[in-house]
Scaffold this active site. Structure first.
Site, PDB file in Angstrom:
ATOM      1  N   GLY A  28      28.658 -55.713   7.912  1.00 56.96           N
ATOM      2  CA  GLY A  28      27.859 -56.939   8.513  1.00 56.96           C
ATOM      3  C   GLY A  28      28.384 -57.247  10.131  1.00 56.96           C
ATOM      4  N   ASN A  86      33.157 -58.086   5.475  1.00 61.58           N
ATOM      5  CA  ASN A  86      32.755 -59.387   6.060  1.00 61.58           C
ATOM      6  C   ASN A  86      31.256 -59.628   5.735  1.00 61.58           C
ATOM      7  OD1 ASN A  86      32.167 -61.462   8.280  1.00 61.58           O
ATOM      8  ND2 ASN A  86      30.573 -59.909   8.769  1.00 61.58           N
ATOM      9  N   TYR A 121      27.891 -68.914  -4.899  1.00 61.72           N
ATOM     10  CA  TYR A 121      28.714 -68.363  -3.517  1.00 61.72           C
ATOM     11  C   TYR A 121      30.239 -68.407  -3.432  1.00 61.72           C
ATOM     12  CZ  TYR A 121      29.913 -68.120   1.531  1.00 61.72           C
ATOM     13  OH  TYR A 121      30.623 -67.885   2.623  1.00 61.72           O
ATOM     14  N   LYS A 125      33.147 -65.875  -3.919  1.00 60.33           N
ATOM     15  CA  LYS A 125      34.151 -65.723  -2.817  1.00 60.33           C
ATOM     16  C   LYS A 125      35.743 -65.951  -3.329  1.00 60.33           C
ATOM     17  CE  LYS A 125      32.165 -65.223   1.156  1.00 60.33           C
ATOM     18  NZ  LYS A 125      32.200 -63.946   1.830  1.00 60.33           N
TER      19      LYS A 125
HETATM   20  P1  NDP Z   1      25.199 -64.169   9.085  1.00 57.61           P
HETATM   21  O1  NDP Z   1      24.163 -64.476   8.143  1.00 57.61           O
HETATM   22  O2  NDP Z   1      25.141 -64.727  10.576  1.00 57.61           O
HETATM   23  O3  NDP Z   1      25.284 -62.589   9.216  1.00 57.61           O
HETATM   24  C1  NDP Z   1      25.624 -61.948   8.036  1.00 57.61           C
HETATM   25  C2  NDP Z   1      25.763 -60.481   8.278  1.00 57.61           C
HETATM   26  O4  NDP Z   1      26.009 -59.757   6.937  1.00 57.61           O
HETATM   27  C3  NDP Z   1      24.766 -59.866   8.977  1.00 57.61           C
HETATM   28  O5  NDP Z   1      25.366 -58.677   9.877  1.00 57.61           O
HETATM   29  C4  NDP Z   1      23.868 -58.901   7.967  1.00 57.61           C
HETATM   30  O6  NDP Z   1      23.547 -57.776   8.204  1.00 57.61           O
HETATM   31  C5  NDP Z   1      25.149 -58.828   7.100  1.00 57.61           C
HETATM   32  N1  NDP Z   1      24.292 -58.718   5.622  1.00 57.61           N
HETATM   33  C6  NDP Z   1      23.594 -59.785   5.004  1.00 57.61           C
HETATM   34  N2  NDP Z   1      23.152 -59.158   3.721  1.00 57.61           N
HETATM   35  C7  NDP Z   1      23.523 -58.106   3.656  1.00 57.61           C
HETATM   36  C8  NDP Z   1      23.438 -57.207   2.493  1.00 57.61           C
HETATM   37  N3  NDP Z   1      22.569 -57.336   1.362  1.00 57.61           N
HETATM   38  N4  NDP Z   1      24.196 -55.935   2.692  1.00 57.61           N
HETATM   39  C9  NDP Z   1      24.871 -55.726   3.816  1.00 57.61           C
HETATM   40  N5  NDP Z   1      24.879 -56.396   4.775  1.00 57.61           N
HETATM   41  C10 NDP Z   1      24.347 -57.831   4.664  1.00 57.61           C
HETATM   42  O7  NDP Z   1      26.633 -64.607   8.498  1.00 57.61           O
HETATM   43  P2  NDP Z   1      28.003 -65.134   9.111  1.00 57.61           P
HETATM   44  O8  NDP Z   1      28.442 -64.030  10.087  1.00 57.61           O
HETATM   45  O9  NDP Z   1      28.006 -66.618   9.404  1.00 57.61           O
HETATM   46  O10 NDP Z   1      28.941 -64.943   7.907  1.00 57.61           O
HETATM   47  C11 NDP Z   1      29.825 -63.496   7.838  1.00 57.61           C
HETATM   48  C12 NDP Z   1      30.743 -63.759   6.841  1.00 57.61           C
HETATM   49  O11 NDP Z   1      31.298 -65.058   6.867  1.00 57.61           O
HETATM   50  C13 NDP Z   1      30.167 -63.682   5.364  1.00 57.61           C
HETATM   51  O12 NDP Z   1      30.863 -63.035   4.422  1.00 57.61           O
HETATM   52  C14 NDP Z   1      29.869 -65.220   5.152  1.00 57.61           C
HETATM   53  O13 NDP Z   1      29.980 -65.524   3.693  1.00 57.61           O
HETATM   54  C15 NDP Z   1      31.228 -65.739   5.553  1.00 57.61           C
HETATM   55  N6  NDP Z   1      31.344 -67.300   5.918  1.00 57.61           N
HETATM   56  C16 NDP Z   1      30.587 -67.825   6.820  1.00 57.61           C
HETATM   57  C17 NDP Z   1      30.646 -68.975   7.205  1.00 57.61           C
HETATM   58  C18 NDP Z   1      29.636 -69.854   8.002  1.00 57.61           C
HETATM   59  O14 NDP Z   1      29.625 -71.124   7.728  1.00 57.61           O
HETATM   60  N7  NDP Z   1      28.650 -69.221   8.940  1.00 57.61           N
HETATM   61  C19 NDP Z   1      31.686 -69.906   6.503  1.00 57.61           C
HETATM   62  C20 NDP Z   1      32.473 -69.142   5.649  1.00 57.61           C
HETATM   63  C21 NDP Z   1      32.585 -67.932   5.274  1.00 57.61           C
HETATM   64  P3  NDP Z   1      21.739 -57.914   8.690  1.00 57.61           P
HETATM   65  O15 NDP Z   1      21.619 -58.625   9.990  1.00 57.61           O
HETATM   66  O16 NDP Z   1      21.843 -56.282   9.495  1.00 57.61           O
HETATM   67  O17 NDP Z   1      20.796 -57.880   7.766  1.00 57.61           O
END
Ligand code: NDP
Length: 251
Positions: free
Chosen positions: A9, A93, A156, A160
């Protein structure tokens, strides 16, 4: 010699910042994207502009079967690009968000959340362990929502929490190889996550600011440097920990 990181990701948001931060420490990076191929290619260019090299590979973690083919593609890609058979840092991630009260959770919702956040990370890590160099690192991105309640995050946060538990068990099993395993657990971060709910909801932003001693919402670039630090020699004694990176949210 440059070390090699894998950031799932890495096409956007937190994963992008992790990839750039690791690259700034003179490492090559493989990022994965699911749907955002163009954005991933931009991140590759950004890493190259830092003087490092990068590869973007497609990976959909909503189906665990995809992990086997991904391991094949990853192995081929690092051999072709760097003549490497092993890598050094695995950052799990990739993630998705959804606010669904327990009464409304379907089995499909449940399975997707578990697959993306737990099952695929479990089996991807299992399959990549033979390729991870001794003294390497695994960092699982979990969430502040495993410690304090967030409305609609039952599935979710449960997924986690499972990943946090996996962190500890894996640390025990791979410690003899000098590999450390930690969770980094962000608080609310203003990204595209969960329909960009924080960015799109001013009332939620106000709530988050009031809950946070530092009085602001977290941004993606609050996270990447911490993960990059865990991938340094200085962090070698941090192991099996859940490190909350939230500015002190919900103390
Ligand atoms: P975003 O939604 O901004 O980005 C998500 C990323 O994960 C993208 O690169 C996307 O790829 C990828 N992704 C989504 N679905 C899939 C899938 N089915 N298979 C593979 N890759 C996938 O999220 P964040 O950057 O905010 O979150 C990143 C991590 O941090 C996650 O694990 C989230 O749970 C965790 N997190 C986030 C928080 C927040 O408030 N934002 C708080 C706590 C934890 P693509 O764009 O190519 O589809």
């Amino acid at each position: 010699m440059n070390k090699i990181a894998l950031v799932t990701g890495g096409s956007r948001s937190i994963g992008r910042d992790i990839a750039l931060s690791i690259a700034k420490n003179n490492n090559h990076v493989v990022i994965t994207y699911n749907t955002s191929k163009d954005a991933a290619e931009v991140v590759v260019k950004e890493i190259e502009a830092l003087g490092q090299q990068a590869i973007a590979l497609q990976l959909d973690t909503s189906k665990v079967d995809n992990t086997q083919n991904f391991v094949h593609e990853f192995t081929k890609a690092i051999r072709e690009k760097w003549n490497a058979t092993h890598f050094d840092y695995q950052i799990n991630n990739a993630g998705i968000g959804a606010s669904i009260n327990i009464a409304d959770v379907t089995e499909d919702d449940f399975d997707k959340m578990m697959n993306v956040h737990f099952k695929s990370n479990f089996f991807l890590t299992q399959k990549l362990l033979p390729l991870l160099n001794n003294n390497g690192r695994v960092v699982n991105i979990t969430s502040g929502a495993t410690r304090s309640w967030v409305p609609g995050y039952a599935v979710y946060a449960s997924a986690k929490s499972a990943l946090d538990t996996f962190t500890k068990y894996l640390a025990m099993e791979v410690g003899s190889r000098g590999i450390t395993v930690n969770s980094v657990s962000p608080g609310p971060i203003q990204t595209d996550f969960n329909g960009a709910i924080i960015r799109n909801t001013p009332a939620l932003q106000d709530f988050v600011k009031k809950q946070n001693p530092l009085g602001r919402v977290g941004m993606a670039n609050d996270i990447g440097g911490v993960v990059a630090f865990l991938c340094t020699d200085e962090a070698r004694w941090i192991n099996g920990q859940r490190i909350e990176v939230s500015g002190g949210m919900a103390l």
